[in-house]
Each structure stands twice: as C-alpha cells, then as structure tokens.
Motif scaffolding. Structure first.
Motif, mmCIF file in Angstrom:
data_model
loop_
_atom_site.group_PDB
_atom_site.id
_atom_site.type_symbol
_atom_site.label_atom_id
_atom_site.label_comp_id
_atom_site.label_asym_id
_atom_site.label_seq_id
_atom_site.Cartn_x
_atom_site.Cartn_y
_atom_site.Cartn_z
ATOM 1 N N ALA A 110 -4.737 -7.273 14.891
ATOM 2 C CA ALA A 110 -5.056 -8.175 13.782
ATOM 3 C C ALA A 110 -5.621 -7.390 12.597
ATOM 4 N N GLU A 111 -6.531 -6.456 12.856
ATOM 5 C CA GLU A 111 -7.088 -5.614 11.779
ATOM 6 C C GLU A 111 -5.997 -4.761 11.140
ATOM 7 N N TYR A 112 -5.131 -4.199 11.975
ATOM 8 C CA TYR A 112 -4.047 -3.345 11.482
ATOM 9 C C TYR A 112 -3.123 -4.133 10.559
ATOM 10 N N GLU A 113 -2.742 -5.318 10.985
ATOM 11 C CA GLU A 113 -1.839 -6.137 10.179
ATOM 12 C C GLU A 113 -2.512 -6.603 8.890
ATOM 13 N N GLU A 114 -3.822 -6.848 8.953
ATOM 14 C CA GLU A 114 -4.555 -7.262 7.764
ATOM 15 C C GLU A 114 -4.596 -6.131 6.721
ATOM 16 N N LEU A 115 -4.730 -4.913 7.172
ATOM 17 C CA LEU A 115 -4.799 -3.759 6.262
ATOM 18 C C LEU A 115 -3.424 -3.294 5.784
ATOM 19 N N GLU A 116 -2.377 -3.728 6.447
ATOM 20 C CA GLU A 116 -1.022 -3.291 6.105
ATOM 21 C C GLU A 116 -0.668 -3.591 4.647
ATOM 22 N N LEU A 117 -1.022 -4.773 4.165
ATOM 23 C CA LEU A 117 -0.721 -5.145 2.776
ATOM 24 C C LEU A 117 -1.463 -4.240 1.790
ATOM 25 N N ALA A 118 -2.705 -3.909 2.100
ATOM 26 C CA ALA A 118 -3.484 -3.035 1.216
ATOM 27 C C ALA A 118 -2.830 -1.655 1.120
ATOM 28 N N TYR A 119 -2.340 -1.137 2.233
ATOM 29 C CA TYR A 119 -1.698 0.173 2.210
ATOM 30 C C TYR A 119 -0.365 0.139 1.470
ATOM 31 N N GLU A 120 0.368 -0.960 1.604
ATOM 32 C CA GLU A 120 1.624 -1.089 0.854
ATOM 33 C C GLU A 120 1.346 -1.100 -0.644
ATOM 34 N N LEU A 121 0.328 -1.836 -1.074
ATOM 35 C CA LEU A 121 -0.048 -1.886 -2.480
ATOM 36 C C LEU A 121 -0.483 -0.506 -2.968
ATOM 37 N N ARG A 122 -1.296 0.171 -2.170
ATOM 38 C CA ARG A 122 -1.758 1.521 -2.526
ATOM 39 C C ARG A 122 -0.567 2.465 -2.723
ATOM 40 N N GLU A 123 0.400 2.365 -1.848
ATOM 41 C CA GLU A 123 1.574 3.235 -1.944
ATOM 42 C C GLU A 123 2.364 2.945 -3.227
ATOM 43 N N GLN A 124 2.482 1.675 -3.584
ATOM 44 C CA GLN A 124 3.203 1.316 -4.809
ATOM 45 C C GLN A 124 2.458 1.787 -6.052
ATOM 46 N N LEU A 125 1.129 1.677 -6.043
ATOM 47 C CA LEU A 125 0.335 2.055 -7.212
ATOM 48 C C LEU A 125 0.295 3.559 -7.438
ATOM 49 N N PHE A 126 0.251 4.325 -6.364
ATOM 50 C CA PHE A 126 0.057 5.761 -6.501
ATOM 51 C C PHE A 126 1.303 6.597 -6.240
ATOM 52 N N ALA A 127 2.415 5.973 -5.972
ATOM 53 C CA ALA A 127 3.653 6.715 -5.745
ATOM 54 C C ALA A 127 4.173 7.243 -7.077
ATOM 55 N N PRO A 128 4.755 8.435 -7.075
ATOM 56 C CA PRO A 128 5.323 8.944 -8.326
ATOM 57 C C PRO A 128 6.515 8.087 -8.752
ATOM 58 N N PRO A 129 6.769 8.007 -10.055
ATOM 59 C CA PRO A 129 7.913 7.215 -10.522
ATOM 60 C C PRO A 129 9.225 7.790 -9.984
ATOM 61 N N PRO A 130 10.255 6.953 -9.864
ATOM 62 C CA PRO A 130 11.534 7.413 -9.309
ATOM 63 C C PRO A 130 12.134 8.604 -10.056
ATOM 64 N N SER A 131 11.851 8.721 -11.343
ATOM 65 C CA SER A 131 12.440 9.811 -12.114
ATOM 66 C C SER A 131 11.618 11.104 -12.009
ATOM 67 N N TYR A 132 10.522 11.094 -11.266
ATOM 68 C CA TYR A 132 9.636 12.255 -11.150
ATOM 69 C C TYR A 132 10.312 13.377 -10.391
ATOM 70 N N LYS A 133 10.294 14.579 -10.997
ATOM 71 C CA LYS A 133 10.817 15.765 -10.323
ATOM 72 C C LYS A 133 9.753 16.859 -10.451
ATOM 73 N N PRO A 134 9.255 17.397 -9.340
ATOM 74 C CA PRO A 134 8.238 18.430 -9.422
ATOM 75 C C PRO A 134 8.787 19.685 -10.101
ATOM 76 N N ILE A 135 7.913 20.400 -10.775
ATOM 77 C CA ILE A 135 8.303 21.640 -11.456
ATOM 78 C C ILE A 135 8.369 22.751 -10.415
ATOM 79 N N SER A 136 9.485 23.431 -10.338
ATOM 80 C CA SER A 136 9.594 24.551 -9.394
ATOM 81 C C SER A 136 9.239 25.829 -10.123
ATOM 82 N N MET A 137 8.542 26.680 -9.422
ATOM 83 C CA MET A 137 8.109 27.951 -10.024
ATOM 84 C C MET A 137 8.826 29.106 -9.411
#
Length: 73
Positions: free
Chosen positions: A46-73
């Motif tokens: 029950a606790e795990y399922e309750e926190l699942e939505l919070a983690y999904e939101l966190r992932e959406q907020l902090f995920a890099p945009p689809p066009s993001y490409k890291p700079i290679s050195m």
C-alpha cells in the motif's frame, strides 16, 4: 590450522580451504528478491503504490527534454 580463502562473486561468497575445496557458500538476496518479498506484505504494498505517483511525477519534472543530447568530449 587450516588455511582458508574467501572468493566473492556477484553477491555470493565462497569459503575455500587451502586445497580449493568449498567449505561454505553464502549468498545475499538481490534487490529484486528483497522487493518481491517486501511487496507480499499488504502494508508495504500500500505504501509502495501510494508513493508510485510521486516518483512518476518526479521523473517527469526532472527528466531531460527529448531533444537533449549530452556533449561528448
């Protein structure tokens, strides 16, 4: 006195005698094993399922945009 050595590999430990014979073998559960066992408990699930939505939101907020490409050195 018998000489022993310990060999570690992927979460398991094997104790070897000086002649290479296995004296004792120990294994640790993996995280997925631990999670499966924990989620069998209704209170934990029950606790795990309750926190699942919070983690999904966190992932959406902090995920890099689809066009993001890291700079290679």
């Amino acid at each position: 006195m018998q000489e022993l050595s310990i060999m570690r590999r992927h979460g398991s430990f094997t104790v070897l005698s000086g002649q290479g014979a296995i004296v004792q073998k120990m294994t640790r559960p993996t995280f997925s094993d631990f999670k499966k066992k924990a989620l069998k408990n209704p209170k934990v699930r029950a606790e795990y399922e309750e926190l699942e939505l919070a983690y999904e939101l966190r992932e959406q907020l902090f995920a890099p945009p689809p066009s993001y490409k890291p700079i290679s050195m």
